[in-house]
Design a protein around this motif. Structure first.
Motif, PDB file in Angstrom:
ATOM      1  N   SER A   4      16.416  25.650 -10.241  1.00 13.90           N
ATOM      2  CA  SER A   4      16.912  26.586 -11.255  1.00 13.90           C
ATOM      3  C   SER A   4      15.738  27.137 -12.051  1.00 13.90           C
ATOM      4  O   SER A   4      14.837  26.402 -12.460  1.00 13.90           O
ATOM      5  CB  SER A   4      17.989  25.931 -12.118  1.00 13.90           C
ATOM      6  N   TYR A   5      15.760  28.450 -12.211  1.00 17.88           N
ATOM      7  CA  TYR A   5      14.687  29.182 -12.891  1.00 17.88           C
ATOM      8  C   TYR A   5      15.234  29.793 -14.164  1.00 17.88           C
ATOM      9  O   TYR A   5      16.392  30.198 -14.222  1.00 17.88           O
ATOM     10  CB  TYR A   5      14.153  30.306 -11.985  1.00 17.88           C
ATOM     11  N   SER A   6      14.371  29.923 -15.152  1.00 19.66           N
ATOM     12  CA  SER A   6      14.778  30.523 -16.419  1.00 19.66           C
ATOM     13  C   SER A   6      15.023  32.022 -16.244  1.00 19.66           C
ATOM     14  O   SER A   6      14.147  32.728 -15.746  1.00 19.66           O
ATOM     15  CB  SER A   6      13.660  30.297 -17.440  1.00 19.66           C
ATOM     16  N   GLN A   8      15.003  34.387 -18.383  1.00 16.67           N
ATOM     17  CA  GLN A   8      14.126  35.262 -19.181  1.00 16.67           C
ATOM     18  C   GLN A   8      12.674  35.170 -18.730  1.00 16.67           C
ATOM     19  O   GLN A   8      11.865  36.022 -19.056  1.00 16.67           O
ATOM     20  CB  GLN A   8      14.236  34.959 -20.688  1.00 16.67           C
ATOM     21  N   GLN A   9      12.346  34.119 -17.979  1.00 17.73           N
ATOM     22  CA  GLN A   9      10.989  33.932 -17.446  1.00 17.73           C
ATOM     23  C   GLN A   9      11.161  33.520 -15.992  1.00 17.73           C
ATOM     24  O   GLN A   9      11.068  32.326 -15.676  1.00 17.73           O
ATOM     25  CB  GLN A   9      10.269  32.798 -18.183  1.00 17.73           C
ATOM     26  N   ASP A  12       9.508  30.579 -14.387  1.00 17.76           N
ATOM     27  CA  ASP A  12       9.597  29.260 -15.012  1.00 17.76           C
ATOM     28  C   ASP A  12      10.638  28.422 -14.267  1.00 17.76           C
ATOM     29  O   ASP A  12      11.849  28.610 -14.440  1.00 17.76           O
ATOM     30  CB  ASP A  12       9.986  29.435 -16.494  1.00 17.76           C
ATOM     31  N   VAL A  14      12.776  25.455 -13.922  1.00 20.68           N
ATOM     32  CA  VAL A  14      13.288  24.474 -14.884  1.00 20.68           C
ATOM     33  C   VAL A  14      13.472  23.120 -14.211  1.00 20.68           C
ATOM     34  O   VAL A  14      13.129  22.084 -14.753  1.00 20.68           O
ATOM     35  CB  VAL A  14      14.615  24.961 -15.517  1.00 20.68           C
ATOM     36  N   ARG A  71      16.614  27.735 -22.277  1.00 19.70           N
ATOM     37  CA  ARG A  71      15.633  27.925 -21.194  1.00 19.70           C
ATOM     38  C   ARG A  71      16.328  28.071 -19.837  1.00 19.70           C
ATOM     39  O   ARG A  71      15.966  28.929 -19.031  1.00 19.70           O
ATOM     40  CB  ARG A  71      14.692  26.710 -21.169  1.00 19.70           C
ATOM     41  N   GLU A  72      17.332  27.237 -19.580  1.00 22.04           N
ATOM     42  CA  GLU A  72      17.885  27.221 -18.219  1.00 22.04           C
ATOM     43  C   GLU A  72      18.864  28.365 -17.953  1.00 22.04           C
ATOM     44  O   GLU A  72      18.857  28.923 -16.856  1.00 22.04           O
ATOM     45  CB  GLU A  72      18.558  25.872 -17.914  1.00 22.04           C
ATOM     46  N   GLY A  74      19.539  31.012 -20.389  1.00 24.86           N
ATOM     47  CA  GLY A  74      19.276  32.202 -21.207  1.00 24.86           C
ATOM     48  C   GLY A  74      20.280  32.426 -22.319  1.00 24.86           C
ATOM     49  O   GLY A  74      20.430  33.540 -22.820  1.00 24.86           O
ATOM     50  N   GLU A 158      22.574  26.748 -11.063  1.00 24.55           N
ATOM     51  CA  GLU A 158      21.798  27.392 -12.137  1.00 24.55           C
ATOM     52  C   GLU A 158      21.743  26.540 -13.394  1.00 24.55           C
ATOM     53  O   GLU A 158      20.985  26.841 -14.314  1.00 24.55           O
ATOM     54  CB  GLU A 158      22.419  28.752 -12.504  1.00 24.55           C
TER      55      GLU A 158
END
Ligand code: NAD
Length: 453
Positions: A4-6, A8-9, A12, A14, A71-72, A74, A158
């Motif tokens: 799982s990616y952030s 907003q970034q 990143d 997670v 973070r995870e 958003g 996610e």
């Protein structure tokens, strides 16, 4: 692998974990099944103490959990903090529900004493979406555990890190194996359905129906809470400024990614004054970094989600619609879409009929309340609906006629009270309601007992 990616970034990462195989899912259920009698047949007070301790552990990690939700998935910080607080409240509430009566004693029959008693069903298989990564797992797991079941949770890919952290915090207060998390995607979810004694699902309508079919085929109880296409009807006698602010927040807050988000705004009479107020309210919302406490509209969950939302907006224009505000990618890293209000699309357009899970809503008009209610009901879903008015008779008529599990008057479609039954009508829900006192009925079975002298 499940990664799982952030949003907003997007670079990143997670968390990255191996996907749980069907064999490992079976083992998780075996362990949970072995733990169930000790947990479910033990003293109620022990379950209450464990759930209260779990609430304290979640409360103690509130800041860390809120940051992880931001973070995870958003979710804007203010809403993420609210979700943590709600998670604590859910655990505390079900810690007390443990002491509710589990049956009733009736007048004796010719044979003897008659009474009913609810008993746990066994191991609950829980399948959850990413948009409430703490509250939804808990509003299923807390009652399942409170009423004596053990639990296997399959979170959305996610939201894997949130689910794993939650289990780490709560696990120490439960017997070994009573709550386990099996990261994975749809295949892991299918394995959960194949092993569970009772299945609770939240997510999209297509997945929910597949889960319900598979559980029904096995003959186990199932509930599925699914999508929404929620209307807000605005009558000319409403406080337009307040209605516009509430509807903007309900449609665009957390980038519209709530099952109860407002997706259609139906204005009765001349739409001009309300249109202007709504556009102003939407444009006043702060979009951007969800870690900023002022932000109310963060990113959407993925690149795929962003592309779908912007393509629906473009398609709306091609179909003759008019974009009143937004409509494009916001220019920053991450999966951001500017909050979008559209009007004038044909009745059969996606925006009018289907759930588009993002910060986009459709403005429609109606001549009177009757036509507005007909339009509000003219979709497959029926989760939440709102009416804005200062007239009691209109409020009562809407409460009687709107085809939605949650009807709100002068309050936003979004937002759920954990101590009341929650669920929808039509394509939004299958099976029993969740939360509040309704949960006891779902996670237990009634036994009718006769004892002759
Ligand atoms: P989704 O349907 O893609 O996934 C939900 C969960 O089901 C995930 O854990 C997924 O891995 C799993 N899954 C998918 N297909 C499956 C299958 N065939 N068998 C078993 N498991 C399967 O939904 P999502 O994108 O995570 O969440 C967004 C959706 O959830 C929206 O439609 C939203 O309206 C809905 N939602 C509903 C409620 C509610 O209470 N009504 C609450 C929140 C979200």
């Amino acid at each position: 692998m499940i990664a799982s990616y952030s949003p907003q970034q997007p670079k990143d990462l997670v968390v990255e974990v191996a996907e749980t195989t069907p064999e490992q899912v079976r083992t998780a259920f075996e362990t949970a099944r072995a733990a169930q009698p000790g947990w479910g047949n033990g003293p109620a007070a022990a379950r209450a103490t464990a759930l209260a301790a779990a609430a304290d552990a979640v409360a103690g990690a509130a800041d860390e959990l809120a940051d992880l939700v931001v973070r995870e998935v958003g979710k804007p910080l203010g809403e993420a903090r609210g979700e943590v607080a709600r998670s604590v409240a859910i655990l505390r509430y079900y810690a007390q529900q443990v002491f509710d009566p589990v049956g009733a004693v009736h007048e004796p029959s010719a044979q003897g004493l008659l009474f009913t008693r609810r008993r746990a069903l066994g191991v609950a298989g829980l399948i959850t979406p990413w948009n409430f990564p703490l509250a939804i797992p808990l509003w299923k797991a807390a009652p399942a555990l409170a009423f004596g079941n053990t639990v296997v949770l399959k979170p959305a890919p996610e939201a894997t890190a949130c689910a794993l952290r939650l289990a780490e915090l709560i696990g120490p207060f439960l017997p070994e194996g009573a709550l386990s998390v099996v990261p994975g995607d749809a295949e892991t979810g299918q394995a959960v359905v194949e092993n569970a004694d009772v299945v609770s699902f939240t997510g999209s309508t297509a997945a929910g129906r597949a889960v319900a079919r598979a559980a029904t085929e096995r003959g186990v109880p199932v509930q599925a809470e699914m999508g929404g296409q929620n209307p807000a009807v605005v009558l000319p006698d409403a406080d337009l400024k307040s209605a516009a602010a509430q509807i903007a927040a309900a449609a665009m807050g957390f980038a519209g990614q709530k099952c109860t988000a407002t997706k259609r705004v139906i204005v009765v009479g001349d739409p001009a004054p309300f249109r202007e107020a709504l556009v102003a309210a939407v444009e006043a919302m702060k979009c951007g970094d969800p870690a900023d406490a002022e932000t109310t509209v963060g990113p959407v969950i993925s690149e795929e989600a962003r592309n779908r939302i912007t393509s629906v907006a473009k398609d709306a224009v091609a179909a003759g619609g008019r974009v009143l505000t937004g409509g494009a990618d916001a220019e920053r890293d991450g999966w951001f879409v500017g909050p979008t209000v559209v009007e004038g699309v044909p009745d059969r357009h996606t925006l009018a009929c289907d759930e588009v899970f993002g910060p986009i809503c459709l403005l429609q008009t109606a001549a009177d309340l009757d036509e507005a209610v007909t339009l509000a009901n003219a979709v497959p879903h029926g989760l939440a609906a709102a009416l804005y008015t200062s007239d009691l008779a209109s409020s009562l008529e809407a409460a009687a006629r709107l085809e939605a599990g949650l009807v709100k008057v002068n309050a936003p479609t979004s937002g759920v009270d954990f101590y009341l039954p929650f669920g929808g009508e039509k394509a939004s829900s299958l099976g029993a309601r969740e939360q509040g006192k309704a949960a006891q009925e779902f996670y237990t079975s009634t036994h009718t007992i006769t004892i002759a002298p």
